[in-house]
Design a protein around this motif. Structure first.
Motif, PDB file in Angstrom:
ATOM      1  N   LEU A 106     -10.866  24.559 -45.328  1.00  0.00           N
ATOM      2  CA  LEU A 106     -11.916  23.611 -44.936  1.00  0.00           C
ATOM      3  C   LEU A 106     -12.167  22.625 -45.903  1.00  0.00           C
ATOM      4  O   LEU A 106     -12.348  21.539 -45.624  1.00  0.00           O
ATOM      5  N   TRP A 107     -12.463  23.144 -46.893  1.00  0.00           N
ATOM      6  CA  TRP A 107     -12.764  22.088 -48.314  1.00  0.00           C
ATOM      7  C   TRP A 107     -11.668  21.143 -48.586  1.00  0.00           C
ATOM      8  O   TRP A 107     -11.996  19.987 -48.903  1.00  0.00           O
ATOM      9  N   ALA A 108     -10.423  21.626 -48.501  1.00  0.00           N
ATOM     10  CA  ALA A 108      -9.418  20.950 -48.866  1.00  0.00           C
ATOM     11  C   ALA A 108      -9.212  19.685 -47.635  1.00  0.00           C
ATOM     12  O   ALA A 108      -8.924  18.607 -47.893  1.00  0.00           O
ATOM     13  N   PHE A 109      -9.485  20.234 -46.331  1.00  0.00           N
ATOM     14  CA  PHE A 109      -9.444  19.441 -45.374  1.00  0.00           C
ATOM     15  C   PHE A 109     -10.396  18.111 -45.546  1.00  0.00           C
ATOM     16  O   PHE A 109     -10.238  16.721 -45.236  1.00  0.00           O
ATOM     17  N   VAL A 110     -11.664  18.451 -45.781  1.00  0.00           N
ATOM     18  CA  VAL A 110     -12.699  17.359 -46.000  1.00  0.00           C
ATOM     19  C   VAL A 110     -12.595  16.573 -47.207  1.00  0.00           C
ATOM     20  O   VAL A 110     -13.457  15.856 -47.655  1.00  0.00           O
ATOM     21  N   LYS A 111     -11.827  17.134 -48.359  1.00  0.00           N
ATOM     22  CA  LYS A 111     -12.025  16.756 -49.690  1.00  0.00           C
ATOM     23  C   LYS A 111     -11.703  15.281 -49.725  1.00  0.00           C
ATOM     24  O   LYS A 111     -12.484  14.606 -50.572  1.00  0.00           O
ATOM     25  N   PRO A 112     -10.841  14.523 -49.225  1.00  0.00           N
ATOM     26  CA  PRO A 112     -10.758  13.114 -49.322  1.00  0.00           C
ATOM     27  C   PRO A 112     -11.714  12.274 -49.013  1.00  0.00           C
ATOM     28  O   PRO A 112     -11.950  11.321 -49.694  1.00  0.00           O
ATOM     29  N   ALA A 113     -12.823  12.755 -48.094  1.00  0.00           N
ATOM     30  CA  ALA A 113     -13.865  12.305 -48.122  1.00  0.00           C
ATOM     31  C   ALA A 113     -15.063  12.523 -48.852  1.00  0.00           C
ATOM     32  O   ALA A 113     -16.177  11.667 -48.787  1.00  0.00           O
ATOM     33  N   LEU A 114     -14.793  13.204 -49.832  1.00  0.00           N
ATOM     34  CA  LEU A 114     -16.121  13.511 -50.714  1.00  0.00           C
ATOM     35  C   LEU A 114     -15.520  12.771 -52.146  1.00  0.00           C
ATOM     36  O   LEU A 114     -14.625  12.488 -52.250  1.00  0.00           O
ATOM     37  N   SER A 115     -16.775  12.569 -52.654  1.00  0.00           N
ATOM     38  CA  SER A 115     -16.453  12.174 -53.942  1.00  0.00           C
ATOM     39  C   SER A 115     -16.300  13.136 -55.133  1.00  0.00           C
ATOM     40  O   SER A 115     -16.407  14.118 -54.858  1.00  0.00           O
ATOM     41  N   PRO A 116     -15.653  12.942 -56.032  1.00  0.00           N
ATOM     42  CA  PRO A 116     -15.248  13.800 -57.329  1.00  0.00           C
ATOM     43  C   PRO A 116     -16.524  14.863 -57.371  1.00  0.00           C
ATOM     44  O   PRO A 116     -16.387  15.894 -57.753  1.00  0.00           O
ATOM     45  N   LYS A 117     -17.570  14.446 -57.462  1.00  0.00           N
ATOM     46  CA  LYS A 117     -18.792  15.160 -57.807  1.00  0.00           C
ATOM     47  C   LYS A 117     -19.057  16.033 -56.914  1.00  0.00           C
ATOM     48  O   LYS A 117     -19.492  17.403 -57.013  1.00  0.00           O
ATOM     49  N   GLU A 118     -18.867  15.878 -55.656  1.00  0.00           N
ATOM     50  CA  GLU A 118     -19.109  16.495 -54.412  1.00  0.00           C
ATOM     51  C   GLU A 118     -17.986  17.365 -54.356  1.00  0.00           C
ATOM     52  O   GLU A 118     -18.268  18.435 -53.648  1.00  0.00           O
ATOM     53  N   GLN A 119     -16.737  16.801 -54.530  1.00  0.00           N
ATOM     54  CA  GLN A 119     -15.650  17.899 -54.440  1.00  0.00           C
ATOM     55  C   GLN A 119     -16.165  19.214 -55.494  1.00  0.00           C
ATOM     56  O   GLN A 119     -15.780  20.367 -55.018  1.00  0.00           O
ATOM     57  N   LYS A 120     -16.484  18.871 -56.573  1.00  0.00           N
ATOM     58  CA  LYS A 120     -16.810  19.873 -57.566  1.00  0.00           C
ATOM     59  C   LYS A 120     -17.995  20.986 -57.025  1.00  0.00           C
ATOM     60  O   LYS A 120     -17.793  22.240 -57.130  1.00  0.00           O
ATOM     61  N   ALA A 121     -18.823  20.401 -56.433  1.00  0.00           N
ATOM     62  CA  ALA A 121     -20.255  21.052 -55.914  1.00  0.00           C
ATOM     63  C   ALA A 121     -19.807  21.943 -54.896  1.00  0.00           C
ATOM     64  O   ALA A 121     -20.204  22.943 -54.780  1.00  0.00           O
ATOM     65  N   THR A 122     -18.935  21.349 -53.887  1.00  0.00           N
ATOM     66  CA  THR A 122     -18.586  22.225 -52.614  1.00  0.00           C
ATOM     67  C   THR A 122     -17.746  23.289 -53.025  1.00  0.00           C
ATOM     68  O   THR A 122     -17.562  24.270 -52.308  1.00  0.00           O
ATOM     69  N   LEU A 123     -16.735  23.118 -53.998  1.00  0.00           N
ATOM     70  CA  LEU A 123     -15.995  24.100 -54.173  1.00  0.00           C
ATOM     71  C   LEU A 123     -16.566  25.243 -54.824  1.00  0.00           C
ATOM     72  O   LEU A 123     -15.890  26.584 -54.461  1.00  0.00           O
ATOM     73  N   LYS A 124     -17.564  25.088 -55.305  1.00  0.00           N
ATOM     74  CA  LYS A 124     -18.314  26.544 -55.882  1.00  0.00           C
ATOM     75  C   LYS A 124     -18.793  27.174 -54.720  1.00  0.00           C
ATOM     76  O   LYS A 124     -19.192  28.397 -55.126  1.00  0.00           O
ATOM     77  N   TYR A 125     -18.866  26.760 -53.598  1.00  0.00           N
ATOM     78  CA  TYR A 125     -19.363  27.792 -52.610  1.00  0.00           C
ATOM     79  C   TYR A 125     -18.383  28.520 -52.112  1.00  0.00           C
ATOM     80  O   TYR A 125     -18.802  29.681 -51.501  1.00  0.00           O
ATOM     81  N   ILE A 126     -17.181  28.592 -52.446  1.00  0.00           N
ATOM     82  CA  ILE A 126     -16.044  29.587 -51.870  1.00  0.00           C
ATOM     83  C   ILE A 126     -16.226  30.954 -52.525  1.00  0.00           C
ATOM     84  O   ILE A 126     -16.164  31.870 -51.692  1.00  0.00           O
ATOM     85  N   PRO A 127     -16.264  31.272 -53.688  1.00  0.00           N
ATOM     86  CA  PRO A 127     -16.850  32.712 -53.981  1.00  0.00           C
ATOM     87  C   PRO A 127     -17.911  33.298 -53.404  1.00  0.00           C
ATOM     88  O   PRO A 127     -17.894  34.511 -53.348  1.00  0.00           O
ATOM     89  N   PHE A 128     -18.998  32.463 -53.304  1.00  0.00           N
ATOM     90  CA  PHE A 128     -20.162  32.989 -52.879  1.00  0.00           C
ATOM     91  C   PHE A 128     -19.971  33.369 -51.331  1.00  0.00           C
ATOM     92  O   PHE A 128     -20.715  34.089 -50.752  1.00  0.00           O
ATOM     93  N   ALA A 129     -18.920  32.640 -50.544  1.00  0.00           N
ATOM     94  CA  ALA A 129     -18.677  32.810 -49.325  1.00  0.00           C
ATOM     95  C   ALA A 129     -18.270  34.604 -49.005  1.00  0.00           C
ATOM     96  O   ALA A 129     -18.844  35.237 -48.153  1.00  0.00           O
ATOM     97  N   LEU A 130     -17.410  34.874 -50.091  1.00  0.00           N
ATOM     98  CA  LEU A 130     -17.047  36.517 -50.012  1.00  0.00           C
ATOM     99  C   LEU A 130     -18.044  37.261 -50.327  1.00  0.00           C
ATOM    100  O   LEU A 130     -18.258  38.123 -49.800  1.00  0.00           O
ATOM    101  N   MET A 131     -18.707  36.828 -51.282  1.00  0.00           N
ATOM    102  CA  MET A 131     -20.069  37.705 -51.762  1.00  0.00           C
ATOM    103  C   MET A 131     -21.063  37.738 -50.675  1.00  0.00           C
ATOM    104  O   MET A 131     -21.503  39.096 -50.412  1.00  0.00           O
ATOM    105  N   MET A 132     -21.488  36.956 -50.104  1.00  0.00           N
ATOM    106  CA  MET A 132     -22.354  36.929 -48.959  1.00  0.00           C
ATOM    107  C   MET A 132     -21.823  37.851 -47.721  1.00  0.00           C
ATOM    108  O   MET A 132     -22.613  38.641 -47.081  1.00  0.00           O
ATOM    109  N   PHE A 133     -20.493  37.790 -47.525  1.00  0.00           N
ATOM    110  CA  PHE A 133     -20.038  38.568 -46.478  1.00  0.00           C
ATOM    111  C   PHE A 133     -20.053  39.940 -46.794  1.00  0.00           C
ATOM    112  O   PHE A 133     -20.317  41.023 -45.939  1.00  0.00           O
TER     113      PHE A 133
END
Length: 276
Positions: A106-133
């Motif tokens: 999902l992040w890779a799909f919306v990545k082109p619409a994000l700025s480089p700073k937003e790309q790094k910020a949203t990428l950090k959510y992925i490990p937390f997705a597994l942790m919260m699950f």
């Protein structure tokens, strides 16, 4: 004149056709990209199912030995119950594996619409997705499931019923609690991600609070036994999750507002220098 009109008509038609093609190509490219991302996600899900089939029996032994059904005989009422049990545990293991991968796609799909700073910020959510699950899975298994099992068995005993449990009925009962609660624990991360994409904001979430509360309480009522204590025990954590989501969304939204204000100040300062 007729030739000019014909040529102008042809050029206008060509222009309209070109506009349609220019608008259609990005749409087809996005659909192709989405299909590719879905294909890889489904492929990982299938691979996860194969891995899950190998670890299904150890996980089943753990659930039966350490779960609420410890010491209770389970029976099979169908030739397919064993296979169905394997598939359910395999699906749970596969879901744990595919969840972070799906978030990455999902992040890779919306990545082109994000700025480089937003790309790094949203990428950090992925490990937390597994942790919260996993946190939601533990909460559902160690808190909600024993409470629901104790209530249902106490009702059966009060009616003088002989307890004969089928393995698939028990696994279905357990999974109806585990999967919804575990997925609901992803809510704060999903809201933060959508806020980062500027699809949601805390103002809209606060306006939706009444509807969200109603949905949370309804979910808590559906997946728990029909008594007030169980409903409250499940509904309160879900409501807290929603409030945490609003808080996290507010923090992301404030940083976005500050960044936008800083960009406007820099733009105004640059414009003033150019005019002078």
């Amino acid at each position: 004149m007729a030739e000019q009109r014909q040529s102008s008509g042809q050029s206008a038609a060509e222009m309209r056709s070109r506009i349609r093609e220019d608008g259609l190509m990005p749409l087809l490219e996005h659909l192709g990209e989405l299909r590719r991302r879905l294909f890889w996600t489904i492929l990982v899900l299938v691979v996860g199912l194969c891995i899950g089939l190998y670890y299904a029996k150890p996980l089943y032994n753990f659930v039966i030995t350490d779960g609420p059904m410890n010491g209770v005989d389970l029976h099979t009422f169908s030739l397919w119950d064993g296979i169905g049990m394997y598939m359910k545990f395999a699906f749970l293991i596969s879901l744990v594996l595919v969840l972070p991968f799906g978030f990455y796609q999902l992040w890779a799909f919306v990545k082109p619409a994000l700025s480089p700073k937003e790309q790094k910020a949203t990428l950090k959510y992925i490990p937390f997705a597994l942790m919260m699950f996993l946190i939601g899975l533990a909460f559902a298994y160690f808190v909600i499931a024993p409470m629901a099992f104790e209530f249902t068995t106490s009702v059966s005993r009060s009616l003088g019923l002989i307890e004969t449990y089928g393995v698939m009925q028990y696994i279905q009962f357990l999974f109806n609690i585990l999967i919804p609660i575990s997925l609901l624990f992803e809510l704060p991360l999903v809201i933060m991600f959508l806020t980062k994409l500027r699809i949601l904001n805390p103002i809209r979430l606060r306006r939706m609070r009444r509807v969200a509360y109603f949905v949370m309480v309804l979910i808590g009522t559906i997946i728990t036994p029909p008594d007030v204590i169980s409903d409250v025990t499940v509904a309160i954590p879900l409501l807290i999750l929603y409030e945490i989501s609003i808080f996290l969304s507010s923090s992301v939204y404030k940083r976005q507002q500050a960044a936008d204000a800083a960009w406007e100040r820099d733009f105004d300062a640059g414009s003033a220098v150019n005019e002078s």
